[in-house]
Design a protein around this motif. Structure first.
Motif, mmCIF file in Angstrom:
data_model
loop_
_atom_site.group_PDB
_atom_site.id
_atom_site.type_symbol
_atom_site.label_atom_id
_atom_site.label_comp_id
_atom_site.label_asym_id
_atom_site.label_seq_id
_atom_site.Cartn_x
_atom_site.Cartn_y
_atom_site.Cartn_z
ATOM 1 N N LYS A 1 4.039 -0.374 -13.420
ATOM 2 C CA LYS A 1 3.671 0.233 -12.148
ATOM 3 C C LYS A 1 4.398 1.551 -11.899
ATOM 4 O O LYS A 1 3.866 2.426 -11.228
ATOM 5 C CB LYS A 1 3.924 -0.748 -11.007
ATOM 6 N N ASP B 1 2.178 3.840 -13.829
ATOM 7 C CA ASP B 1 0.852 3.924 -13.218
ATOM 8 C C ASP B 1 0.881 4.754 -11.936
ATOM 9 O O ASP B 1 0.025 5.621 -11.707
ATOM 10 C CB ASP B 1 0.354 2.503 -12.921
ATOM 11 N N ASP C 1 -0.811 -1.586 -6.576
ATOM 12 C CA ASP C 1 -0.324 -1.815 -7.938
ATOM 13 C C ASP C 1 0.869 -2.770 -7.991
ATOM 14 O O ASP C 1 0.832 -3.769 -8.718
ATOM 15 C CB ASP C 1 0.022 -0.479 -8.612
ATOM 16 N N PRO C 2 1.956 -2.512 -7.269
ATOM 17 C CA PRO C 2 3.061 -3.480 -7.313
ATOM 18 C C PRO C 2 2.726 -4.795 -6.629
ATOM 19 O O PRO C 2 3.351 -5.818 -6.925
ATOM 20 C CB PRO C 2 4.204 -2.755 -6.591
ATOM 21 N N ASP D 1 0.572 -6.609 -9.630
ATOM 22 C CA ASP D 1 1.095 -6.649 -10.998
ATOM 23 C C ASP D 1 2.609 -6.808 -11.085
ATOM 24 O O ASP D 1 3.142 -6.915 -12.194
ATOM 25 C CB ASP D 1 0.681 -5.377 -11.752
ATOM 26 N N THR D 2 3.305 -6.794 -9.958
ATOM 27 C CA THR D 2 4.754 -6.978 -10.003
ATOM 28 C C THR D 2 5.181 -8.106 -9.067
ATOM 29 O O THR D 2 5.534 -9.199 -9.516
ATOM 30 C CB THR D 2 5.486 -5.671 -9.620
#
Length: 697
Positions: free
Chosen positions: A185, A188, A662-663, A666-667
């Motif tokens: 991320k 990204d 995104d985070p 995906d995180t």
């Protein structure tokens, strides 16, 4: 009946053989032009370098934990051995999956030149290597540990040693998910905000210095990290009912059947997944809906076979001891059905074929703020349905198992535990549909950087958009199973404390002030964990943004695309690597240190803490995973030509929303289910030490 562990070991080996076969299929495919091979090699080099440094750092943690286990627990060094083996297998699964994914990306781009009918199966088979390696190694480890420590050596603590194997996988998964998520991320976000928004250049354009780092991140985060995550989920879902059966049904006539049933479900679920994997194929003129149906066909067939097998296995193992033996089969089916339902619900909230994502895309017409509000609302709305579905699974599995063994303490919760393995019984094909997404994403990046015909990028973008949806579905399975598995581990923790206290129970009444305090601390921890991981992404992304801006400003002709001018990709890869390794330590340690500290102070407080973590962690995980997926596909929906298309103001607003998401997806979101289970399994394994050495044990 004694043959069950050997059957499960054989099924695990069959899964690994299939993974090796698919590896050969992927390797034989053409990787394309020399430029495509060069890009593929750069991505491979960056991914291997990161994993090597990550595993070196995590090895220190594994060693420390192994020493603590060895010193504090009965048969501690055997438990430490199982813990280390679990960690090694988890790391190996992630490494194998990442290696194949970085081979499959260029090959998928090459196959996309002829359309999705070749590209989809190739990307799926690349993902299937990960899927069946994860499932095969996890099941093989549990089966061999059970054979050695329970059947052959017949140790009193044999089941506890098997549980330590699961903790080893959980430990690697925690750091791999967090570290990989931060890495991918950071790259990204930097690539999107500076490249797309500021510089106005397309995604994956070779002029963007963060492009290679972004593509590396897809593999270390969405493949290796995801693989370790689902290794932990799968192993945990098998171990949880075994641990519960060993504690709750000790010396009962049906104890052996209860111990072996989870292994039997996993074994035959593996065989069903193998069959399902061969059914993923498309026609030459396949549409987006056809692609989705092709992927669903594999998972649906595997799920249907598992329904039948669950009833057959329940009759085989419990038929002699329980007249209502079918109740345990129904418990498995309830978990499987709700797992599929959660996946479909996630698809509804994250796919651009449905209203929620289209509404977010439409809200981008009025700017970033309304886009972000739409994503937040969509993610939170999705929690309601997921909670109801999990509650239905728990209630159905509990009632069915209690009907199978009425008046037997622990039978209902055992049913909930086997519902968890029901959700993940077909893991091989489920992970294949998840891991194929990052492969398609990388294929699109390579197509862009290698200047292939735009039609190739159209095919890979369609596959990538579908991959975002299938990833959300797999996360739904993992998060849903985390709740059921954690509940079983929680009840096992209660039994373990009661055993260590020689019959004295664990007072978990909310009127107990220690429990009440623990409950509030536990409810807070997922919020703290999410804040730490998102802040880590933010700090790492800041460094990436500054570096990309510096290169655009200081390298003449880079932004304009002057021939022969190449950005410093290696610098961006190094920034993401160093930031991820530094930032993963605190949130990763939090999951292990907090239950240890609280447990040595008060096991009642620890019981309350686990309850708080379980409830809020599940809700936050669903919210973040679905909100992030919805933002991402809303952006892709606009890029497909809606609401002004690429470069329009709505597109810029959607990029900002996607960057926030995104985070989320995906995180922080996917790491939450690991947090839930790691804390619970640490509590279970160290329960004897808490009672013996704790301040108020």
């Amino acid at each position: 009946m004694d043959a069950v562990p050997y059957i499960s070991a054989a099924a695990a080996i069959a899964g690994l053989v299939l993974a090796f076969y698919f590896f050969g299929v992927v390797r034989k495919a053409s990787p394309g032009t020399p430029r495509m091979v060069q890009l593929m090699a750069a991505i491979q080099e960056g991914a291997r370098a990161f994993l090597r440094r990550e595993y070196q750092a995590v090895a220190v943690f594994v060693l420390i934990m192994a020493i603590i286990i060895g010193l504090l627990l009965p048969d501690g060094w055997l438990r430490a051995l199982a813990f280390v083996v679990g960690a090694v297998f988890s790391a190996l699964a992630g490494f194998v999956g990442m290696t194949v994914a970085t081979m499959a990306n260029a090959r998928t781009a090459e196959a996309a030149k002829t359309g999705p009918q070749l590209a989809l199966p190739l990307a799926f088979r690349g993902g299937a290597v990960m899927g069946f390696t994860v499932a095969g190694l996890a099941l093989l480890g549990v089966s061999v540990a059970y054979i050695v420590f329970v059947q052959v050596l017949q140790l009193d603590s044999g089941v506890d040693i098997v549980t330590a194997y699961s903790l080893g996988g959980s430990s690697i998964a925690l750091f791999a998910r967090i570290g990989g998520g931060i890495y991918t991320k950071a790259a990204d976000v930097g690539a999107d905000l500076v490249g797309k928004v500021e510089a106005g250049i397309p995604e994956d354009d070779p002029r963007n210095p963060a492009t290679i780092a972004d593509n590396v991140g897809d593999n270390v985060g969405d493949v290796a990290g995801m693989g370790a995550d689902l290794f932990e989920s799968y192993a945990g879902s098998i171990v949880a009912p075994i641990a519960l059966a060993g504690l709750a049904f000790a010396d009962q006539p049906y104890e052996q059947a209860a111990l072996l049933f989870p292994l039997a479900i996993a074994a035959f679920g593996m065989l069903a997944a193998i069959l399902g994997a061969f059914l993923v194929k498309t026609s030459p003129d396949a549409s987006g809906a056809d692609l989705a149906r092709a992927l669903h066909r594999g998972t649906n067939v595997a799920a249907g076979l598992t329904v039948v097998l669950a009833l057959v296995l329940a009759w085989w193992l419990f038929g002699a001891e329980a007249s209502n033996w079918w109740g345990f089969g129904v418990s498995v089916i309830a978990g499987l059905a709700v797992g599929v339902a959660i996946g479909r619900l996630s698809e509804y909230y994250t796919s651009d074929h449905y209203k929620p994502v289209k509404r977010i895309a439409a809200s981008s017409e009025t700017g970033s703020a309304t886009n972000i509000l739409g994503g937040i609302a969509t993610g939170k709305m999705s929690v309601a349905g997921s909670v109801v579905l999990v509650a239905v699974a728990i209630a159905a599995a509990y009632a069915a198992a209690e009907y199978a063994l009425p008046d037997v303490s622990g039978s209902g919760v055992y049913g909930v535990a086997v519902a968890g393995i029901g959700m993940l019984a077909t893991l091989g094909v489920v992970v294949a549909t998840d891991a194929y997404g990052p492969i398609a994403d990388n294929a699109g990046g390579i197509a862009e950087m290698a200047h292939l015909d735009p039609s190739v990028r159209e095919v890979t973008d369609e596959l990538d958009a579908l991959g975002n949806t299938t990833a959300a579905i797999a996360k739904g399975f993992a998060i849903g199973s985390a709740v059921l598995t954690a509940l079983a581990l929680f009840v096992s923790f209660q039994f373990a404390v009661q055993t260590a206290r020689e019959g004295a129970g664990l007072d978990l009444s909310i009127a107990n002030v220690e429990v009440f305090i623990g409950l509030f601390v536990g409810a807070m921890l997922p919020f703290l964990f999410a804040a730490l991981t998102m802040s880590s992404v933010g700090r790492a992304a800041n460094q990436m943004i500054e570096e990309v801006r510096r290169q655009f400003a200081s390298i003449p002709g880079l932004r304009e695309g002057k021939e022969g001018v190449v950005p410093d990709y290696a610098r961006c890869v190094d920034i993401s690597t160093r930031a991820a390794l530094r930032e993963m330590l605190l949130p990763g340690a939090l999951a292990v240190v907090v239950p240890l500290v609280v447990g040595f102070i008060s096991v009642e407080a620890l019981g309350g803490l686990l309850g708080g973590v379980l409830v809020t962690g599940f809700a936050i995980a669903i919210y973040m995973a679905n909100a992030g997926g919805a933002w991402d596909n809303a952006k892709k929906y606009i890029e497909a030509g809606h609401h002004g298309g690429k470069g329009s103001d709505p597109h810029k607003a959607a990029v900002v929303g996607d960057t926030v998401g995104d985070p989320f997806k995906d995180t922080s979101g996917p790491a939450m289910n690991i947090l839930i289970k790691v804390m619970t399994i640490v509590a279970l394994i160290f329960a004897p030490a808490f009672v013996q050495y704790g301040l108020f044990g």
